[in-house]
Write an enzyme that holds these catalytic residues in place. Sequence first.
Site, PDB file in Angstrom:
ATOM      1  N   GLY A 133       0.845  -1.180   0.000  1.00  0.00           N
ATOM      2  CA  GLY A 133       0.000   0.000   0.000  1.00  0.00           C
ATOM      3  C   GLY A 133       0.882   1.231   0.000  1.00  0.00           C
ATOM      4  N   ILE A 159      -9.141  -1.394  -5.337  1.00  0.00           N
ATOM      5  CA  ILE A 159      -9.258  -0.694  -6.610  1.00  0.00           C
ATOM      6  C   ILE A 159     -10.657  -0.093  -6.760  1.00  0.00           C
ATOM      7  CG2 ILE A 159      -9.068  -0.878  -9.103  1.00  0.00           C
ATOM      8  CD1 ILE A 159      -6.440  -1.240  -7.412  1.00  0.00           C
ATOM      9  N   ARG A 244      -4.016  14.273  -5.171  1.00  0.00           N
ATOM     10  CA  ARG A 244      -4.278  14.440  -3.736  1.00  0.00           C
ATOM     11  C   ARG A 244      -5.043  15.720  -3.408  1.00  0.00           C
ATOM     12  NH1 ARG A 244       1.507  12.059  -2.312  1.00  0.00           N
ATOM     13  NH2 ARG A 244       0.905   9.877  -1.978  1.00  0.00           N
ATOM     14  N   ARG A 269     -34.898  22.034  15.528  1.00  0.00           N
ATOM     15  CA  ARG A 269     -35.019  21.186  16.719  1.00  0.00           C
ATOM     16  C   ARG A 269     -35.219  22.035  17.966  1.00  0.00           C
ATOM     17  NH1 ARG A 269     -36.047  17.644  20.231  1.00  0.00           N
ATOM     18  NH2 ARG A 269     -34.599  15.968  20.771  1.00  0.00           N
ATOM     19  N   GLY A 343     -29.183  11.697  19.281  1.00  0.00           N
ATOM     20  CA  GLY A 343     -29.568  10.331  18.923  1.00  0.00           C
ATOM     21  C   GLY A 343     -29.975  10.201  17.470  1.00  0.00           C
ATOM     22  N   GLU A 366      -5.137   7.239  -1.313  1.00  0.00           N
ATOM     23  CA  GLU A 366      -4.154   8.085  -2.008  1.00  0.00           C
ATOM     24  C   GLU A 366      -3.057   8.572  -1.059  1.00  0.00           C
ATOM     25  OE1 GLU A 366      -4.951  10.496  -5.219  1.00  0.00           O
ATOM     26  OE2 GLU A 366      -6.944   9.722  -5.604  1.00  0.00           O
ATOM     27  N   GLY A 367      -2.642   7.678  -0.176  1.00  0.00           N
ATOM     28  CA  GLY A 367      -1.594   7.982   0.787  1.00  0.00           C
ATOM     29  C   GLY A 367      -2.195   8.338   2.128  1.00  0.00           C
TER      30      GLY A 367
END
Length: 382
Positions: A133, A159, A244, A269, A343, A366-367
């Site tokens: 990897g 992949i 990246r 809420r 919740g 990607e790293g």
Amino acid sequence: MNPSNFTLTDTQRQFKETLRQFCEEKVAPNAAAADREAEFPWESFKACKEMELPALGLPVSYGGAGADAVTQAIAVEELARACASTSVTMLISKLGMIPVLNWGSEELKQKYVPQVASGNAQASYCLSEADAGSDVAAMRCRAVRDGDSYVLSGAKYWITNAGISDTYTVFAKTDPDAGHRGISCFLVEADWGVKVAKHESKMGLRGSPTGEVVFDDVRVPAQNLIGEEGRGFHIAMHTLDRSRPTVGAQAVGIAQGAIDYAAGYMQQRKAFGDTISGFQGLRFMLADMAIKTEAARALVYRACALVDDDPGGELTLFGAMAKSFASDTAMSVTTDAVQLLGGYGYTKDFPVERFMRDAKITQIYEGTNQIQRVVVAKKLLG
């Protein structure tokens, strides 16, 4: 875009507004189902194709739109705000074509890039293996020259778009004794014998298939070698430097989606006789989420600007910074969004738990962010 100037142009702002409306109408409604059923979001991809988004980051000379990297980041961000899995479908095909565009022959460019630009074909990037990897040089996939062909044998793991893509950009060792200098790069068509051994059951990005791709003596024409033999490692690292920053853009989009939903929820809420948006402790949480996301966005845009105009080799540094900071921000912001919903945030009836699960992979692929810090430290210390 000048790397020192983070102000979007009028065209980029208009594009962002147009794309946000498009994503809310055509992409967001499909996101929950793609995640729940772990199926490729075909309806969203079809809408993106009609919007000509696959062409966005590809050159005009090969059927693309020729957009700059910041505009591409805007697109990825807006798509990820609605559906991270759909944003990956736009990322991965461009990733698969970067080596072709930068090192492939004119024949390869003419044959494959227009297909991806039109959305009629998709591409995958095959670098990682089970034991290779972050340590790319440990790969075992082999490519042996046989007359006018190479014979590929081995397997690639993790992949993206496995089984969906029409082409696979594959890195394999042509000289197993030369370490990273023995790696080469190939463009492989799916119907030449590429097999998908399994698909992973993932925590997030469930609408984007990830699998093990197997090459069992797959014969690849020699003209499908990308660049020269032994240059694969250089091609892979050069490509990841340029992809990246858009992973950072994806992370920013996920974070923004969580912020927007949490803010709307807070205004509706009620608790203790008032909406929870009036509680200072929660207001401060939301403010911190927005502050970190804006900082990440600025760093991502800086890195993307360098993709188009790198004045002094800074792209590797800023790409690593942008990817790691933006993905860490996305994980933090989405976790806080779940907390703000209490919740309800922990249930699949609300999208913030999906944002949280999707955010995690941006710290890994990607790293990993640990590797990004190695890159940053190496650049700073020499």
